[in-house]
Design a protein around this motif. Sequence first.
Motif, mmCIF file in Angstrom:
data_model
loop_
_atom_site.group_PDB
_atom_site.id
_atom_site.type_symbol
_atom_site.label_atom_id
_atom_site.label_comp_id
_atom_site.label_asym_id
_atom_site.label_seq_id
_atom_site.Cartn_x
_atom_site.Cartn_y
_atom_site.Cartn_z
ATOM 1 N N MET A 77 1.160 -1.455 0.188
ATOM 2 C CA MET A 77 0.217 -0.179 0.022
ATOM 3 C C MET A 77 1.351 1.310 -0.353
ATOM 4 O O MET A 77 1.612 1.394 1.245
ATOM 5 N N LEU A 78 0.927 2.442 -0.960
ATOM 6 C CA LEU A 78 1.878 3.448 -1.061
ATOM 7 C C LEU A 78 0.633 4.476 -0.745
ATOM 8 O O LEU A 78 -0.130 4.619 -1.241
ATOM 9 N N THR A 79 1.348 5.299 0.309
ATOM 10 C CA THR A 79 0.519 6.663 0.438
ATOM 11 C C THR A 79 1.202 7.352 0.352
ATOM 12 O O THR A 79 2.255 7.192 0.897
ATOM 13 N N ILE A 80 0.261 8.995 -0.111
ATOM 14 C CA ILE A 80 1.110 9.663 -1.003
ATOM 15 C C ILE A 80 -0.044 10.914 -0.038
ATOM 16 O O ILE A 80 -1.537 10.738 0.088
ATOM 17 N N SER A 81 0.776 11.513 1.214
ATOM 18 C CA SER A 81 0.060 12.289 1.515
ATOM 19 C C SER A 81 0.720 13.605 1.786
ATOM 20 O O SER A 81 1.994 14.060 1.232
ATOM 21 N N SER A 82 -0.354 15.003 2.586
ATOM 22 C CA SER A 82 0.376 16.384 2.159
ATOM 23 C C SER A 82 -0.355 17.093 3.223
ATOM 24 O O SER A 82 -1.680 16.679 3.587
ATOM 25 N N SER A 83 0.152 17.749 3.962
ATOM 26 C CA SER A 83 -0.220 19.002 4.485
ATOM 27 C C SER A 83 0.384 20.567 4.444
ATOM 28 O O SER A 83 1.557 20.452 4.726
ATOM 29 N N LYS A 84 -0.468 21.461 4.524
ATOM 30 C CA LYS A 84 0.669 22.546 4.436
ATOM 31 C C LYS A 84 -0.068 24.022 4.838
ATOM 32 O O LYS A 84 -1.439 23.756 4.299
ATOM 33 N N LYS A 85 0.582 24.465 5.949
ATOM 34 C CA LYS A 85 -0.398 25.673 6.564
ATOM 35 C C LYS A 85 -0.057 26.391 6.133
ATOM 36 O O LYS A 85 1.391 26.852 6.105
ATOM 37 N N ASN A 86 -0.559 27.986 5.806
ATOM 38 C CA ASN A 86 -0.481 29.359 5.590
ATOM 39 C C ASN A 86 -0.987 30.209 6.471
ATOM 40 O O ASN A 86 -2.724 29.806 7.043
ATOM 41 N N GLN A 87 -0.383 31.277 6.947
ATOM 42 C CA GLN A 87 -1.241 32.413 7.724
ATOM 43 C C GLN A 87 -0.337 33.411 7.778
ATOM 44 O O GLN A 87 0.998 33.596 7.683
ATOM 45 N N LYS A 88 -0.891 34.189 7.478
ATOM 46 C CA LYS A 88 -0.748 35.613 6.999
ATOM 47 C C LYS A 88 -1.510 36.985 8.717
ATOM 48 O O LYS A 88 -2.868 36.665 7.934
ATOM 49 N N GLU A 89 -0.864 37.981 8.287
ATOM 50 C CA GLU A 89 -1.404 38.729 9.589
ATOM 51 C C GLU A 89 -0.265 39.968 9.156
ATOM 52 O O GLU A 89 0.594 40.489 8.547
ATOM 53 N N GLU A 90 -2.469 40.564 9.117
ATOM 54 C CA GLU A 90 -1.345 42.769 8.986
ATOM 55 C C GLU A 90 -2.012 43.176 9.450
ATOM 56 O O GLU A 90 -3.022 43.410 9.904
ATOM 57 N N SER A 91 -1.416 44.586 10.111
ATOM 58 C CA SER A 91 -1.701 45.331 10.787
ATOM 59 C C SER A 91 -2.147 46.766 10.400
ATOM 60 O O SER A 91 -0.742 46.842 10.094
ATOM 61 N N GLU A 92 -3.014 47.250 10.652
ATOM 62 C CA GLU A 92 -2.100 48.875 9.862
ATOM 63 C C GLU A 92 -3.050 49.916 10.557
ATOM 64 O O GLU A 92 -4.736 49.437 10.591
#
Length: 151
Positions: A77-92
Amino acid sequence: MSIVKRMNGNLLPANPRMLFDDFFNRELFNWGNNNFSSTLTTIPSVNIKESPDDFEVEVAAPGMEKQDFEITLEGNMLTISSSKKNQKEESEGNYTRKEFSYQSFQRSFELPKDVVDEEHIVAKYENGVLKLTIPKTENAKKQAPRLIEIQ
């Protein structure tokens, strides 16, 4: 849905609650195509090609980095998985805006038994495509046809 009222020529449900439920329960977009799961997350397209010497698996995953992937082989059983988190903060001035996203997927493929050379699988991520080359064992490679003499 029972309809009892007319307003401006439009039919309305008898119970205003039904109108509210109908509005929030109907789909605004058709998510039924194969690139979306039931959780509305994108599932990348996969191409699998077999040659006499190996299998090639290509996973379309643009915007990812090679460290975002995990590839495992357990038994056949070949398993390909991925996870990616993006976070962006702007203050003005008087406001702060935070945005974040999380992408993940997992695809599993059952490889033929006793056919794959597990020790020599190669994975490469380039130009948004994860490519795995899965070599076959010498015994599994197709042999050239043998000519049988008639006696």
